[in-house]
Design an enzyme around this catalytic site. Structure first.
Site, mmCIF file in Angstrom:
data_model
loop_
_atom_site.group_PDB
_atom_site.id
_atom_site.type_symbol
_atom_site.label_atom_id
_atom_site.label_comp_id
_atom_site.label_asym_id
_atom_site.label_seq_id
_atom_site.Cartn_x
_atom_site.Cartn_y
_atom_site.Cartn_z
ATOM 1 C CE LYS A 215 24.103 -17.461 16.631
ATOM 2 N NZ LYS A 215 22.824 -16.711 16.439
ATOM 3 C CE1 TYR B 53 20.225 -19.694 12.950
ATOM 4 C CE2 TYR B 53 22.218 -19.374 11.670
ATOM 5 C CZ TYR B 53 21.567 -19.448 12.897
ATOM 6 O OH TYR B 53 22.288 -19.262 14.060
ATOM 7 C CG PHE C 215 16.227 -11.807 11.169
ATOM 8 C CD1 PHE C 215 16.870 -13.044 11.169
ATOM 9 C CD2 PHE C 215 14.972 -11.712 11.754
ATOM 10 C CE1 PHE C 215 16.273 -14.167 11.728
ATOM 11 C CE2 PHE C 215 14.359 -12.830 12.318
ATOM 12 C CZ PHE C 215 15.019 -14.063 12.299
ATOM 13 N NE ARG D 46 16.767 -21.436 23.098
ATOM 14 C CZ ARG D 46 16.688 -20.814 21.903
ATOM 15 N NH1 ARG D 46 17.241 -21.353 20.803
ATOM 16 N NH2 ARG D 46 16.099 -19.664 21.776
ATOM 17 C CB THR E 207 16.637 -14.224 20.517
ATOM 18 O OG1 THR E 207 16.051 -15.523 20.605
ATOM 19 C CG2 THR E 207 17.222 -14.017 19.142
ATOM 20 N NE ARG F 21 21.667 -16.212 21.914
ATOM 21 C CZ ARG F 21 20.660 -16.872 21.375
ATOM 22 N NH1 ARG F 21 19.478 -16.908 21.987
ATOM 23 N NH2 ARG F 21 20.810 -17.509 20.232
ATOM 24 C CG ASN G 83 22.222 -14.134 19.041
ATOM 25 O OD1 ASN G 83 22.979 -14.781 18.334
ATOM 26 N ND2 ASN G 83 20.926 -14.384 19.123
ATOM 27 C CG HIS H 60 22.340 -22.331 17.132
ATOM 28 N ND1 HIS H 60 21.112 -21.918 16.672
ATOM 29 C CD2 HIS H 60 22.281 -23.693 17.233
ATOM 30 C CE1 HIS H 60 20.340 -22.987 16.489
ATOM 31 N NE2 HIS H 60 21.031 -24.076 16.816
ATOM 32 C CD GLU I 118 19.785 -26.980 15.309
ATOM 33 O OE1 GLU I 118 18.860 -26.193 15.005
ATOM 34 O OE2 GLU I 118 20.435 -26.873 16.374
HETATM 35 P P1 IDP Z 1 17.412 -18.204 18.703
HETATM 36 O O1 IDP Z 1 18.832 -18.210 18.176
HETATM 37 O O2 IDP Z 1 17.327 -17.591 20.084
HETATM 38 O O3 IDP Z 1 16.737 -19.554 18.640
HETATM 39 P P2 IDP Z 1 15.842 -17.460 16.377
HETATM 40 O O4 IDP Z 1 14.529 -16.751 16.448
HETATM 41 O O5 IDP Z 1 15.835 -18.899 16.030
HETATM 42 O O6 IDP Z 1 16.578 -17.198 17.783
HETATM 43 O O7 IDP Z 1 16.735 -16.664 15.335
HETATM 44 C C1 IDP Z 1 17.917 -17.227 14.808
HETATM 45 C C2 IDP Z 1 19.008 -16.187 14.810
HETATM 46 O O8 IDP Z 1 18.641 -15.114 13.921
HETATM 47 C C3 IDP Z 1 19.231 -15.468 16.158
HETATM 48 O O9 IDP Z 1 20.034 -16.200 17.052
HETATM 49 C C4 IDP Z 1 19.879 -14.174 15.709
HETATM 50 O O10 IDP Z 1 21.255 -14.363 15.368
HETATM 51 C C5 IDP Z 1 19.091 -13.871 14.423
HETATM 52 N N1 IDP Z 1 17.927 -13.012 14.693
HETATM 53 C C6 IDP Z 1 16.757 -13.364 15.292
HETATM 54 N N2 IDP Z 1 15.903 -12.321 15.352
HETATM 55 C C7 IDP Z 1 16.559 -11.271 14.804
HETATM 56 C C8 IDP Z 1 16.205 -9.904 14.571
HETATM 57 O O11 IDP Z 1 15.114 -9.433 14.912
HETATM 58 N N3 IDP Z 1 17.154 -9.120 13.958
HETATM 59 C C9 IDP Z 1 18.381 -9.604 13.569
HETATM 60 N N4 IDP Z 1 18.730 -10.886 13.749
HETATM 61 C C10 IDP Z 1 17.850 -11.704 14.362
HETATM 62 MG MG MG Z 2 16.299 -20.694 16.961
#
Ligand code: IDP
Ligand code: MG
Length: 143
Positions: free
Chosen positions: A11, A51, A59, A87, A93, A104, A114, A117, A128
Site C-alpha cells: 500500500k 474495495y 472507513f 494471510r 488487519t 503488518r 496497514n 493487502h 483480484e
Molecule cells: P483485510 O485487509 O485484513 O482483509 P478488511 O476488513 O478487508 O481487512 O479491510 C480492508 C482494508 O480496509 C484494511 O486492510 C484496512 O486498510 C482498512 N480498514 C479495515 N478496517 C478498518 C478500520 O476499522 N478503520 C480504518 N481502516 C480500516
Molecule cells: Mg479483506
C-alpha cells in the site's frame, strides 16, 4: 484443494516509507514465488471497485483516499495454500493485534495504513488477480 495464488498490494504508506524491498524479501524468504508484479497508481474508480464490499463501512472514504494517495505495488504470489499462508504472513488487519514478525506488525502505520493487502479466499484471489493482470503478464510456476 486449496489454491496456489493470492493477490497482494504493497500500500502507498509502505511504498512511501521505502518498504518495497524489505516486504518483497520477507515474501521470498517465506517461500512465495512472484508470478506477476507492477508499480502503479490506482485510480479512484479502481480502488472503489477493488474495495466495493466495504462501500457501506465508515472507513470506506478514508480507505479510498489512502489507496489513491501514491503508487502501490500489485503482485500475484504463488505457493501451495497461498491465501492462508499469506494471510498468516501479513497478520491481523490491526497492526497492534498482529503477531510479532508479521508484515503488518513490522511495516504498518495504523489499521488503515496497514502496509499490505492479501486476498481472503481462493475465489477472491482469482477475481483480484484477474482485476490487475492479463494472462500474458503472469509467469506461473503452477499453471
Ligand atoms: P483485510 O485487509 O485484513 O482483509 P478488511 O476488513 O478487508 O481487512 O479491510 C480492508 C482494508 O480496509 C484494511 O486492510 C484496512 O486498510 C482498512 N480498514 C479495515 N478496517 C478498518 C478500520 O476499522 N478503520 C480504518 N481502516 C480500516
Ligand atoms: Mg479483506
Amino acid at each position: 484443494m486449496a489454491g496456489t495464488k493470492t493477490l497482494t498490494i504493497i500500500k502507498p504508506g509502505a511504498v512511501a516509507n521505502e518498504y518495497i524491498g524489505p516486504i518483497l524479501a520477507k515474501i521470498n524468504a517465506n517461500g512465495f514465488h512472484i508470478a506477476a508484479m507492477k508499480l502503479i497508481m490506482l485510480t479512484r474508480k479502481m480502488a472503489e471497485k477493488f474495495y466495493s464490499v466495504h462501500n457501506d463501512k465508515p472507513f470506506f472514504d478514508g480507505l479510498i483516499n489512502f489507496m489513491t494517495s501514491g503508487p502501490v505495488v500489485v503482485a500475484i504470489l504463488e505457493k501451495e495454500n497461498a491465501v492462508e499462508e499469506y494471510r498468516n504472513l501479513i497478520g491481523n488487519t490491526d497492526p497492534s493485534k498482529a503477531r510479532e514478525g508479521t508484515l503488518r506488525r513490522l511495516f504498518a502505520q495504523s489499521i488503515e495504513k496497514n502496509a499490505v493487502h492479501g486476498s481472503d479466499s481462493d475465489e477472491n484471489a482469482v477475481k483480484e488477480c484477474d482485476f490487475f493482470f492479463a494472462l500474458s503478464e503472469r509467469f506461473s510456476k503452477f499453471e
